[in-house]
Design an enzyme around this catalytic site. Structure first.
Site, short mmCIF file in Angstrom:
data_model
loop_
_atom_site.label_atom_id
_atom_site.label_comp_id
_atom_site.label_asym_id
_atom_site.label_seq_id
_atom_site.Cartn_x
_atom_site.Cartn_y
_atom_site.Cartn_z
CD GLU A 1 -3.11 -0.76 2.25
OE1 GLU A 1 -2.88 0.03 3.20
OE2 GLU A 1 -4.17 -1.41 2.16
CD GLU B 1 -4.58 -5.40 3.36
OE1 GLU B 1 -3.35 -5.54 3.24
OE2 GLU B 1 -5.11 -4.49 4.02
C1 IDC Z 1 -3.31 -3.65 10.37
C2 IDC Z 1 -3.26 -4.77 11.37
C3 IDC Z 1 -2.87 -4.24 12.73
C4 IDC Z 1 -1.59 -3.45 12.62
C5 IDC Z 1 -1.75 -2.38 11.56
C6 IDC Z 1 -0.48 -1.59 11.32
O1 IDC Z 1 -4.52 -5.42 11.44
O2 IDC Z 1 -2.67 -5.31 13.65
O3 IDC Z 1 -1.30 -2.83 13.86
O4 IDC Z 1 -2.10 -2.99 10.32
O5 IDC Z 1 0.50 -2.38 10.80
C7 IDC Z 1 -4.31 -2.13 5.65
C8 IDC Z 1 -2.94 -2.67 5.74
C9 IDC Z 1 -2.86 -3.70 6.85
C10 IDC Z 1 -3.72 -3.30 8.04
C11 IDC Z 1 -5.17 -3.35 7.57
C12 IDC Z 1 -6.18 -3.09 8.70
O6 IDC Z 1 -2.45 -3.20 4.53
O7 IDC Z 1 -1.51 -3.83 7.23
O8 IDC Z 1 -3.54 -4.22 9.09
N1 IDC Z 1 -5.32 -2.39 6.50
O9 IDC Z 1 -5.99 -1.81 9.23
N2 IDC Z 1 -4.77 -1.28 4.73
C13 IDC Z 1 -6.04 -0.96 5.02
C14 IDC Z 1 -6.41 -1.66 6.14
#
Ligand code: IDC
Length: 342
Positions: free
Chosen positions: A173, A265
């Site tokens: 991302e 995702e």
């Molecule tokens: C979230 C994880 C969380 C972590 C956070 C930061 O669920 O445990 O603390 O990332 O690293 C994304 C990202 C993905 C995110 C997810 C949900 O690619 O890493 O995971 N998310 O927030 N993009 C949109 C949502």
């Protein structure tokens, strides 16, 4: 090339037992994919127009799950859970989510590269595609990690180039960065992969957290007007249905007419991966993706406390992953969508 690979795979299936990963930088033997499995049937994937096609040139839609960050939830990626994913969930694809920062790859490149090698073998044994996710997130400019990405992908491609089931996702991302910068990162990293594995499918994230710039208030047509100079490439789109609603649905529909898109995702929750599920909105995305054969992997295959993690807390310390019993609502919902029409 795809033809050559399938002959190699077939020969290996006939004469070789399942071999493990060999030492050093050697090439893993082409594995015997289980007969009838998605990766065996579909073989080497190839972009066909704005769609994804299998080795026979037929359009294919892959559906599966993304791991949580493997630096935190490797306990959820083990024999029993992967067996359930392949045989009970009937997933085609496992996205191996390797963070770079936040205690991921940069903290111990050797350890994380070896973990990914191992997960690729586990996905392969079960006939699933292994989608190797370079999970850069913060900092959002992928160029921050270009040297690391080249080192990592060179080794992954070298080791696994004889497999037909590897998908390379070079930027999870990008955010706070222009599309031009993402494009130049992609053009720096892709040749490293292609030098080893010329016919592989490569995915690249788009700006605005893989929304083609929408979450950054940019024009979503920017990507199609300035494509990455590489073939057999797809662009990724991410959404979280409770937060990202009709404008994102419309954007996904628009961009997937312009360029090949893989949704690597998504969740039915808020962008935090937590909060209430909006299955009504999420079902609209599923319908669109199914009708256009847009491949997808859902976030995430863990027992994290958040609503978007499919397993109830504590599941991963045991060995019972099949069926609906261990699943939260989001898990039941996505398992049904992966199993549908198999
Ligand atoms: C979230 C994880 C969380 C972590 C956070 C930061 O669920 O445990 O603390 O990332 O690293 C994304 C990202 C993905 C995110 C997810 C949900 O690619 O890493 O995971 N998310 O927030 N993009 C949109 C949502």
């Amino acid at each position: 090339m795809a033809w050559q690979k399938s002959v190699v795979a077939l020969a290996a299936a006939v004469v070789l037992p399942l071999t493990g990963v060999m030492a050093g930088s050697s090439v893993a033997a082409a594995p015997a994919l289980p007969v009838g499995s998605s990766a065996a049937v579909n073989g080497q994937l190839k972009v066909c127009g704005v769609k994804l096609c299998n080795q026979a040139g037929q359009q294919v839609q892959l559906r599966g799950m993304s791991t949580h960050g493997i630096q935190w939830y490797s306990q959820c990626v083990k024999t029993a859970s992967l067996d359930a994913l392949a045989t009970d969930w009937k997933a085609d694809v496992l996205r191996i989510s390797m963070y770079i920062q936040e205690g991921g790859y940069e903290s111990n490149p050797r350890k994380f590269t070896d973990m990914v090698h191992g997960y690729i073998e586990e996905a392969t044994k079960r006939g699933m595609y292994a989608l190797v996710d370079w999970h850069q997130l913060s900092p959002g400019d992928p160029n921050h990690n270009t040297a690391r990405a080249k080192t990592f992908f060179k080794e992954i491609a070298q080791r696994h180039k004889n497999k037909t089931n590897i998908i390379y996702d070079i930027a999870n991302e990008p955010n706070g960065v222009s599309w031009a910068r993402v494009k130049s990162y992609a053009e720096a990293v892709i040749p490293t992969i292609r030098a080893e594995d010329p016919d592989s499918l490569v995915l690249v994230g788009t700006h605005g957290w893989s929304t083609f710039g929408l979450s950054d208030g940019k024009n979503i047509n920017e990507v199609s007007q300035n494509k990455v100079n590489a073939s057999n490439l797809m662009y990724t789109f991410h959404f979280y249905a409770k937060d990202h609603r009709d404008s994102y649905l419309k954007a996904l529909d628009t961009v997937s007419n312009q360029v090949p898109v893989f949704v690597t995702e998504f969740g039915s929750q808020e962008a935090s991966g937590d909060g209430p599920n909006d299955f009504t909105m999420a079902n609209k995305f599923i319908s669109l993706m199914n009708s256009k054969k847009i491949s997808w992997t859902n976030w995430n295959f863990s027992d994290d406390h958040r609503t978007g993690a499919v397993f109830k807390s504590g599941t991963c310390s045991g060995n019972s992953f099949a069926g609906e019993g261990p699943l939260k609502d989001a898990g039941k919902w996505v398992r049904n969508h992966i199993r549908a029409n198999r």
